[in-house]
Design an enzyme around this catalytic site. Structure first.
Site, PDB file in Angstrom:
ATOM      1  N   HIS A   1       0.829  -1.205   0.000  1.00 57.22           N
ATOM      2  CA  HIS A   1       0.000   0.000   0.000  1.00 57.22           C
ATOM      3  C   HIS A   1       0.865   1.257   0.000  1.00 57.22           C
ATOM      4  O   HIS A   1       0.514   2.261  -0.631  1.00 57.22           O
ATOM      5  CB  HIS A   1      -0.934   0.012   1.211  1.00 57.22           C
ATOM      6  CG  HIS A   1      -1.872  -1.156   1.252  1.00 57.22           C
ATOM      7  ND1 HIS A   1      -2.697  -1.418   2.338  1.00 57.22           N
ATOM      8  CD2 HIS A   1      -2.127  -2.143   0.350  1.00 57.22           C
ATOM      9  CE1 HIS A   1      -3.404  -2.510   2.086  1.00 57.22           C
ATOM     10  NE2 HIS A   1      -3.071  -2.965   0.889  1.00 57.22           N
TER      11      HIS A   1
ATOM     12  N   HIS B   1      -9.185  -2.771  -5.049  1.00 56.26           N
ATOM     13  CA  HIS B   1      -8.090  -3.016  -4.114  1.00 56.26           C
ATOM     14  C   HIS B   1      -7.052  -3.957  -4.720  1.00 56.26           C
ATOM     15  O   HIS B   1      -5.846  -3.783  -4.509  1.00 56.26           O
ATOM     16  CB  HIS B   1      -8.587  -3.597  -2.795  1.00 56.26           C
ATOM     17  CG  HIS B   1      -7.467  -3.718  -1.795  1.00 56.26           C
ATOM     18  ND1 HIS B   1      -6.991  -2.630  -1.089  1.00 56.26           N
ATOM     19  CD2 HIS B   1      -6.686  -4.774  -1.442  1.00 56.26           C
ATOM     20  CE1 HIS B   1      -5.975  -3.020  -0.336  1.00 56.26           C
ATOM     21  NE2 HIS B   1      -5.773  -4.310  -0.535  1.00 56.26           N
TER      22      HIS B   1
ATOM     23  N   ASP C   1      -3.106  -3.156  -5.117  1.00 54.95           N
ATOM     24  CA  ASP C   1      -2.019  -4.064  -4.741  1.00 54.95           C
ATOM     25  C   ASP C   1      -1.062  -4.293  -5.909  1.00 54.95           C
ATOM     26  O   ASP C   1       0.159  -4.337  -5.735  1.00 54.95           O
ATOM     27  CB  ASP C   1      -2.590  -5.418  -4.286  1.00 54.95           C
ATOM     28  CG  ASP C   1      -3.091  -5.404  -2.855  1.00 54.95           C
ATOM     29  OD1 ASP C   1      -2.772  -4.453  -2.108  1.00 54.95           O
ATOM     30  OD2 ASP C   1      -3.800  -6.351  -2.478  1.00 54.95           O
TER      31      ASP C   1
ATOM     32  N   HIS D   1      -0.499 -11.145  -4.960  1.00 55.44           N
ATOM     33  CA  HIS D   1       0.880 -10.722  -4.723  1.00 55.44           C
ATOM     34  C   HIS D   1       1.891 -11.653  -5.383  1.00 55.44           C
ATOM     35  O   HIS D   1       2.860 -11.203  -6.008  1.00 55.44           O
ATOM     36  CB  HIS D   1       1.154 -10.632  -3.226  1.00 55.44           C
ATOM     37  CG  HIS D   1       0.318  -9.618  -2.513  1.00 55.44           C
ATOM     38  ND1 HIS D   1       0.337  -8.286  -2.848  1.00 55.44           N
ATOM     39  CD2 HIS D   1      -0.562  -9.738  -1.487  1.00 55.44           C
ATOM     40  CE1 HIS D   1      -0.500  -7.624  -2.057  1.00 55.44           C
ATOM     41  NE2 HIS D   1      -1.053  -8.492  -1.232  1.00 55.44           N
TER      42      HIS D   1
END
Length: 318
Positions: free
Chosen positions: A85, A243, A247, A270
């Site tokens: 973030h 979101h 990321d 991720h």
């Protein structure tokens, strides 16, 4: 896409500090953004109680585990976790050089989004350092697959993200966000999107030592009957994919430079983001290092950027 300020490197105008808790550790943590000189890059410095510290360059080669967040370092005793973030905010605002000092094992989760970091940086301002910024321009498609999931870079005259998620939960389902990444777009459309999770996973995560600091103040929580637990509801109708895009911006910032190209992903995360970036940076024929040409114009197009000969530099592994 046009680049303002002729693509010059930047830093922040003054130090700024934020405090909060780690979403996984639940422990109090503070971070201070410090100005840095041109060509310093983004550096994370974890400061311990005895005054010692360990530093990590925010580049692909320093990335450790990526199961639930993005981590710099491989030793739990020394690593810096949940940096995505912060990195997304720095990347979107075009902050090339900054020292991020942290007194704990992970970044503070704040409200679960990048917006508090955007606010903090805008509070002190951004300084043009007068040194040209270098970019990574994607030259050919690079793709990775993992089961039904995939991620890829493609050549594109700008910086674009096309992110799609597909959950079995009817509340989320299939959502996508496609758009050019600019500071204004990120701030308005992505920066306030919060991390999210399912109530059914909480006990498993707690038992594994994760999500100890997660709460309705910093996460969107989905109940077992597939409803939003948070009283205020969602900030965006499609907050979940926004979101995931946030990321991705933070994870790809670990290229060590801004990139010119399009990043696409389906059911990513991720680990997929990190592996796609490593695949790109591992193929020297897939990208080139460029900078804005000398020009009297205040703005130039990305297609006008010129290659620079830097055989000693592979940004993501510097």
């Amino acid at each position: 896409m046009t680049i303002g300020l002729l693509g010059f490197q930047t830093t922040i105008a003054a130090p700024v500090t934020l405090r909060g808790i780690g979403v996984h550790s639940g422990a109090p943590v503070g971070i201070t953004f410090q100005p840095a000189e041109a060509n310093s890059g983004v550096i994370f410095s974890r400061v311990f109680q005895d005054g010692s510290s360990v530093e990590y360059r925010a580049v692909s080669s320093q990335v450790g585990p990526t199961d639930l967040c993005t981590i710099l370092g491989t030793s739990p005793a020394k690593w810096v976790a949940t940096i995505e973030h912060v990195m997304a905010a720095l990347y979107a605002l075009g902050i090339d050089n900054v020292m991020v000092e942290v007194d704990g094992a992970e970044m503070p989760i704040m409200d679960g989004s990048s917006f508090p970091f955007i606010e903090a940086i805008e509070q002190v301002g951004i300084v043009n350092l007068g040194i040209k910024r270098r970019y990574i321009r994607v030259l050919k498609p690079v793709r990775i697959d993992s089961g039904a999931s995939w991620s890829e870079f493609r050549p594109y005259d700008g910086t674009r993200f096309e992110v799609e998620i597909d959950f079995t939960s009817p509340l989320i389902g299939r959502q996508s966000w496609n758009g050019e990444l600019t500071a204004q777009t990120f701030k308005q459309e992505l920066s306030r999107a919060r991390t999210f999770g399912f109530m059914r996973d909480v006990e498993r995560l707690w038992a594994a030592g994760y999500a100890l600091g997660s709460s309705l103040e910093n996460s969107v929580v989905i109940s077992d009957d597939d409803t939003i637990v948070n009283v205020e509801g969602l900030r965006y109708v499609d907050e979940f994919v926004r979101h995931k895009t946030l990321d991705a911006v933070g994870d790809l910032a670990l290229a060590g430079a801004q990139f010119i190209g399009c990043y696409r992903s389906y059911r990513g995360g991720h680990k997929m983001n990190a592996n796609a970036l490593k695949a790109l940076m591992s193929d020297p024929t897939a990208y080139e290092i460029v900078e804005a040409p000398s020009s009297r114009s205040a703005r130039v197009r990305a297609r006008e950027f010129v290659p620079v000969s830097m055989p000693e530099l592979t940004p993501g592994f510097a």
